[in-house]
Structure formats: structure tokens, C-alpha cells
Design an enzyme around this catalytic site. Structure first.
Site, PDB file in Angstrom:
ATOM      1  N   ASP A 111      -1.191  -1.163   5.707  1.00  0.00           N
ATOM      2  CA  ASP A 111      -1.107  -0.615   7.061  1.00  0.00           C
ATOM      3  C   ASP A 111      -2.076  -1.337   7.984  1.00  0.00           C
ATOM      4  OD1 ASP A 111       0.733   1.200   6.255  1.00  0.00           O
ATOM      5  OD2 ASP A 111      -0.697   2.854   5.992  1.00  0.00           O
ATOM      6  N   ASP A 163      -8.037   1.911   6.889  1.00  0.00           N
ATOM      7  CA  ASP A 163      -7.818   2.039   5.448  1.00  0.00           C
ATOM      8  C   ASP A 163      -7.071   0.830   4.899  1.00  0.00           C
ATOM      9  OD1 ASP A 163      -9.147   4.322   5.003  1.00  0.00           O
ATOM     10  OD2 ASP A 163      -7.377   5.639   4.945  1.00  0.00           O
ATOM     11  N   GLU A 218       0.838  -1.192   0.000  1.00  0.00           N
ATOM     12  CA  GLU A 218       0.000   0.000   0.000  1.00  0.00           C
ATOM     13  C   GLU A 218       0.882   1.254   0.000  1.00  0.00           C
ATOM     14  OE1 GLU A 218      -2.338   0.186   3.556  1.00  0.00           O
ATOM     15  OE2 GLU A 218      -3.048   2.221   3.168  1.00  0.00           O
ATOM     16  N   ASP A 221      -4.367  -0.456   9.821  1.00  0.00           N
ATOM     17  CA  ASP A 221      -5.436   0.461  10.242  1.00  0.00           C
ATOM     18  C   ASP A 221      -6.666   0.229   9.363  1.00  0.00           C
ATOM     19  OD1 ASP A 221      -4.865   1.555   7.805  1.00  0.00           O
ATOM     20  OD2 ASP A 221      -3.959   3.394   8.602  1.00  0.00           O
TER      21      ASP A 221
END
Ligand code: 28G
Length: 637
Positions: A503, A507, A430, A505
């Protein structure tokens, strides 16, 4: 009193029985597939299957599965109770036989009692052999009976505990898996058990199944019971999708001792979701039941279109046109199923094709005649799909012409040097900055990096031709080398590990789900063949003096903190970009130290529902999902 001769025979019979179960303990994988977490859960299904058979026989309406402290499993049903009478030859009770003789009561005894049964369908004796201990209680004849075993061996004959207070009958089996066999883990996953139990409730209408987790002080439980069975299954799967017609189309009928039950409904999605089952076993490779269903579906739609003069340019719809946006459950019960295919999850019985086609075809034809407005909506959807097919074909041909090498110029792929696909890994990373760190940190001999920018195109909401216009998707297809969809060829894969690295998280999770959706839709074999992995980057870096440790979960962080003492500094990684190249290598990419999770199709149905929820038109459930996960992310801090 037994005579000497009987004593001898009895002893001989016993030795044979012991040999049988010893074989199970020697090679457990042969009987339950593996001794991994999956094999462990298999024990539960072997026992639950017996309760389901009792339900299919019409005598059991409620099954309870409990996980007790210490990961002990207890299964209770309100069936007739296992038979307790003494077998004249062995001098043993029927209960004893069920738990000590390999395949007892199974499909091997020539009777048709057993219909249910996992992929391995080996029965209670295998569970007994692989348990530290196992206890069985039977309520029957107004009495309660009891027997206990250790490592498959009876600790004493079936005992009559005396009369029961109520007239209720049933069976209860409690066992503790043997940790010397299940060396990887003996901890059950509630979610795994819950999902399958919900599925079993959908597949067996009217049957109530409870799952309860008593390992913690606050007990967690779910109860499932669906009077509508597979109709409710389709409603559940289509919950967040746009429906083309209101009514779920349904049929149930028995023919030549085969029972066929099908529910289906079209949605405005562009993908098909057909889930087939034989004796409650998922058959992801399909087979004759699925073939029969598809054949009848396209046959009836084509004849309806012809009779109603609905064809314009085309003279015929292809089978794939009639499947676009379709959600279907095809569930059959067969007294003697033959499983074939790579993973033995493809139904082979040839007579089933005819039977399924006939039963479903008649019901579907009737539905179209009786519901003209719903028929019209379905036919319009199929016609649209046929037109789109031609457009997609053109787009696909365009990608096929480009070889990977000529198009790498435009893609950001940093390829590896090795050409041995079995050794090569492709990291989908990403963002450009993490992509940069990954490029400098990697072992370029066998690790390739493809940075993906922004959100990957949402494939749930577009057809193949649109997906192929997306740059990120194109560079992924070209890097992987297999082609997609109907042109897919796994032997052309340039990497045998494709690792999604995002990541930790919300997103990152979202991008990960988008990528999984993509593979699930267009390159599902990459998942079934075990090529797709998710990398697990650390959440924390802990440092005390020269000692540096990484923690991949909150629990691990707390544990390390306790070890390393007060003056430990903690850094929380908010994204991959915060790690430098060597940290990224050490924590997430080095085969010696990294943690990769292999993605399986096991929960494909659940995953697909999540995808639909995340990507679908209905905004509210999606918001809730993201909110829920955002909450978790916050709690992590
Ligand atoms: C609680 C956990 C697992 C079971 C029964 C009931 C019968 C039975 C089980 O029979 C198989 C049957 C006849 C050949 C059948 C009781 C007929 C009359 C049963 C279970 C095979 C043994 N009365 N409930 N087995 N025979 N529940 N739950 O195991 O045809 S196993």
C-alpha cells in the site's frame, strides 16, 4: 606570428583534439557508463574529483557545488587554480588542454598527481564534450582568467580578465549538460548529490564541501566537514546501534606509496557492515584491501584469544565470527589502482593485501593490549557469534532439504505456468485481500503471486536461525529458489523480477523497507543483479464521464484535474485492496502500463542506516521517522 609550418602543425594538432572529443559525443556511454540519470550525475563527479585531487595534494580546503536554475552545475574550489601557462607545442593554455584533450591531467600522463577519480575517471574534457556549454574561471597569479566552450569546442583562447581584488586562488567550472545526449533527463537529484558529497567529506578528513540547490526561490544547502574523517563515518553509521565498546578503532599509515585508513567498531547487531573505498571510490565487490583487513582482524583476534586462554570448546574463531556486528570503513589511496570484477568495483592490486593487513594488524593488536576492557567486550561478542554459527548451520540445513515443490502446499504461492525464469515475475503482495485481487488480475502465464501476511519478521534484530523459523520468510525463500546467505545461488532463481507491491501508506512503506532489509541482508545479489523492483500503485482515480485516469502523484492528479475539468470525481486509493482485479492489472501489473522502480545497491549505505534506525532499539528516531512520513502521507490528501 606563427610560421606557415607551425600553422600547419597547430592545425593538425587541433584536428586530432576535435576527433578525440567527437568520439566522446558519439559513444558517451563508453566514457561515463551511461547517458541515464546516473551518467548525468557522473558529470558532476568528474569535475568534483579534480577539486578533491587538489585537496589531496594539500592545497584546497573548501569545495562548493551549486545547482543553478535550468540545472546548470557550478563547482568552485579554493585550490591553486588550474595552470594557465601556454604549452610551447600546442600554443594553448594548460586550462584549454585540461578541457579539450581526452584524459588530460589524468592518470594517463604518468604523473601521480591524480589520485581521486570516479569509476570511469575520465576527466574534465569528457564533461566538456557532453555539455551544451562550459565555462571555466581561474584565479591565479593575482589575476582572473576565463574561457568558454560549446559542445567541447573553445569559443576563444583563455582570456586574462585582469587583477583580482584579493589574493585568493582557485578554480570554478560551470556547465550545462547537453540535453541531446542526456535524453532521459537533465534534472539533478539533490539527494543523490548530497549523499555522495557527505560521503566524500567523511572520506577526506578536514575537507569542507558545500552543496547548494538554487533552483527554487528558497535555497537548500548542506555543508559537511569532518575533522575525524572515517572515525566520524563509523559514528554516523552506528548512531542508532548498540555499541559493544566506546572507542572507534582507527589507523592511518602510508607504506610503499599506498595510504591505508581504517575505522571500525563492533555493535550488538548480527550483521556486518564493511564499506571499502579506493581513491574515494566505493568498492562493493571488495578486493585486496578488504581481504587484508579481514585477514588481519581474524588473525589478531585468534592470537589474542589463544594468548589469554579464552577458547573453550572451539580451538579457533572463523573469519565470519569476527565480523558479526562489525561496522568498518576501509579506505585506501593508491597511485595506480586496478579494478576488476563484474562491475569493475573490486580492487585487484595484490600488494595491497599485505600492506593493509600489516598496517591494520599492528594497530589493532596494540588497541587490544592497551584497552583490556574493550578487548574483553569484543572477544565475548566474537565467542557468542561462533556459538550461534553452529546453531544457524543446523537451521540452514533444515531449509535446504525441503524442495520448493514439496513445501508449496503450506505456502500461499500462486505460481505462474512458464518455467522460463527470465520471463517470470514474482509479486510479493501485502495482505490477503490485495493478494486475491492480484491473483485474479494477473497474467498467470508469467506472473506468480505470494501474499504476505502481517509484518515480515524484523531481520535486523535476529540471527539467521530465527529468521528461518518465520513462515513468511520461509515461503519467500522457497518460492525464489536461490537459497540464502552462504548457500545462495543466483542461477537457481525462479523469477528474474521480484516485485514488492505494498500500500502507498506508512505501513506499506514499512513492510517494503522490511523486505528490502531482508534482501539486503540475506540475498544481496538479488539487488545487485537488478532482480528486485518496487511497484508503484496509483494514489488516485479520476473519472469524468467515461474517461478514467489514474494519478501516481499529487502533481499528476492536479495536472489531470486541470485537463479533465471541474466535474471530475476523485477517488483516493487508501490501499491496494480498494482496487478490483482489472484495475490492479491495468495500473500496477500490466507490463505495458505499470511503473516499476528497480532497487539498486547505490544507496545501500544510506538504506542500511535507515533500516537500523527503523528497526533498532532506540525508539525515538524511529518514531520521528514514522511521524515524518505520516506527515507526508497527510499532506498528500
Ligand atoms: C572547480 C572545479 C574543478 C583544479 C588544479 C590545480 C592544478 C592542476 C587542477 O594542475 C594537473 C599538475 C601537475 C601533472 C597543479 C596548480 C600544480 C600547480 C595545479 C579543478 C598534472 C594540472 N598549480 N585545480 N590542475 N597537473 N581544480 N576544480 O579542476 O602534475 S584542476
Amino acid at each position: 606570428m606563427a610560421t606557415d609550418k607551425e600553422e600547419l602543425n597547430y592545425g593538425a594538432a587541433n584536428i586530432q583534439i576535435l576527433e578525440g572529443l567527437e568520439a566522446v559525443r558519439k559513444r558517451p556511454g563508453m566514457y561515463i557508463g551511461s547517458t541515464s540519470e546516473r551518467g548525468l550525475h557522473h558529470l558532476v563527479w568528474e569535475i568534483v574529483d579534480n577539486s578533491i585531487d587538489e585537496a589531496l595534494a594539500g592545497f584546497c580546503s573548501h569545495i562548493e557545488v551549486e545547482i543553478l536554475k535550468d540545472d546548470i552545475i557550478s563547482v568552485t574550489d579554493n585550490g591553486r587554480g588550474m595552470p594557465v601557462d601556454i604549452h610551447p607545442k600546442t600554443g594553448k593554455s594548460a586550462v584549454d588542454t585540461i578541457f579539450t584533450v581526452l584524459h588530460a591531467g589524468g592518470k594517463f600522463d604518468g604523473s601521480n598527481y591524480k589520485v581521486s577519480g570516479g569509476l570511469h575517471g575520465v576527466g574534465a574534457s569528457v564533461v566538456n564534450a557532453l555539455s551544451e556549454w562550459l565555462e571555466v574561471r581561474v584565479r591565479r597569479n593575482g589575476h582572473e582568467y576565463y574561457e568558454k566552450f560549446a559542445y567541447g569546442k573553445s569559443l576563444g583562447d583563455l582570456a586574462d580578465l585582469g587583477p583580482t581584488q584579493t589574493a585568493e586562488t582557485g578554480s570554478k567550472v560551470t556547465f550545462k549538460a547537453d540535453s541531446t545526449i542526456f535524453t532521459e533527463t537533465t534534472v539533478y537529484n539533490y539527494e543523490t548529490l548530497r549523499q555522495r558529497i557527505q560521503q566524500l567529506a567523511f572520506l577526506n578528513k578536514g575537507l569542507r564541501i558545500t552543496i547548494r540547490d538554487k533552483r527554487q526561490d528558497d535555497i537548500v544547502e548542506n555543508t559537511y566537514c569532518y575533522e575525524g574523517g572515517v572515525i566520524e563515518y563509523v559514528n554516523y553509521l552506528n548512531e542508532n546501534k548498540g555499541k559493544i565498546h566506546d572507542q572507534v578503532i582507527y589507523c592511518e599509515q602510508e607504506l610503499n606509496r599506498v595510504t591505508v585508513e581504517i575505522a571500525m567498531q563492533y555493535t550488538d547487531a548480527y550483521t556486518k557492515n564493511i564499506y571499502s573505498f579506493t581513491n574515494n571510490i566505493h568498492t562493493p565487490e571488495g578486493g585486496t584491501h578488504e581481504d587484508g583487513f579481514r585477514l588481519a582482524l581474524s588473525r589478531i583476534i585468534n592470537s589474542y584469544a589463544k594468548e589469554n586462554k579464552l577458547f573453550k570448546n572451539e580451538d579457533n574463531f572463523q573469519q565470519e565470527d569476527t565480523l558479526e556486528g562489525l561496522t568498518a570503513i576501509v579506505s585506501i589511496k593508491h597511485p595506480n589502482p586496478q579494478f576488476e570484477g563484474q562491475t569493475k568495483t573490486k580492487l585487484g592490486n595484490s600488494e595491497v593485501r599485505q600492506i593493509t593487513s600489516k598496517i591494520f594488524g599492528e594497530a589493532f593488536e596494540r588497541f587490544l593490549l592497551e584497552n583490556p576492557s574493550q578487548a574483553k567486550a569484543i572477544l565475548e561478542k566474537v565467542a557468542l557469534a561462533a556459538h550461534a554459527r553452529l546453531a544457524a548451520k543446523k537451521a540452514r540445513e533444515a531449509t535446504r532439504r525441503k524442495s520448493p515443490l514439496e513445501s508449496f502446499g503450506s505456502s500461499k504461492l500462486a505460481d505462474c505456468r512458464s518455467k522460463d525464469a527470465a520471463k517470470c515475475e514474482l509479486y510479493l503482495v501485502e495482505g490477503d485481500s490485495a493478494g486475491g485481487s492480484a491473483k485474479s488480475g494477473r497474467n498467470s502465464e508469467f506472473q506468480a503471486i505470494l501474499p504476505l501476511r502481517g509484518k515480515v519478521l524484523n531481520v535486523e534484530k535476529c540471527r539467521l536461525d530465527k529468521a528461518l523459523e518465520n513462515k513468511e520468510i520461509l515461503s519467500m525463500i522457497q518460492a525464489i529458489g536461490t537459497g540464502i546467505h552462504d548457500d545462495f545461488n543466483i542461477s537457481k532463481a525462479r523469477y528474474h523480477k521480484i516485485v514488492i507491491m505494498t500500500d502507498a501508506d506508512v505501513d506499506g512503506d514499512h513492510i517494503c523497507i522490511l523486505l528490502l532489509t531482508y534482501f539486503f541482508r540475506f540475498m544481496p545479489e538479488l539487488i545487485t543483479e537488478g532482480y528486485i523492483y518496487i511497484a508503484k500503485p496509483p494514489l488516485f482515480k479520476l473519472q469524468a464521464g467515461k474517461r478514467v485516469e489514474y494519478a501516481y502523484s499529487d502533481e499528476e492528479k492536479d495536472m489531470l484535474l486541470a485537463q479533465m475539468g471541474e466535474r471530475t470525481s476523485i477517488q483516493r486509493y487508501k490501499g491496494l485492496g480498494e482496487m478490483d482485479a482489472s484495475q490492479l492489472w491495468e495500473t500496477t501489473m500490466d507490463p505495458e502500463t505499470r511503473t516499476l522502480t528497480r532497487v539498486t545497491l547505490d544507496d545501500a549505505i544510506e538504506a542500511d542506516k535507515d533500516f537500523a534506525m527503523l528497526m533498532g532499539d532506540e525508539v525515538d528516531p524511529r518514531k520521528n521517522f514514522i511521524k515524518m512520513n505520516a506527515q507526508y502521507a497527510k499532506l498528500d490528501v
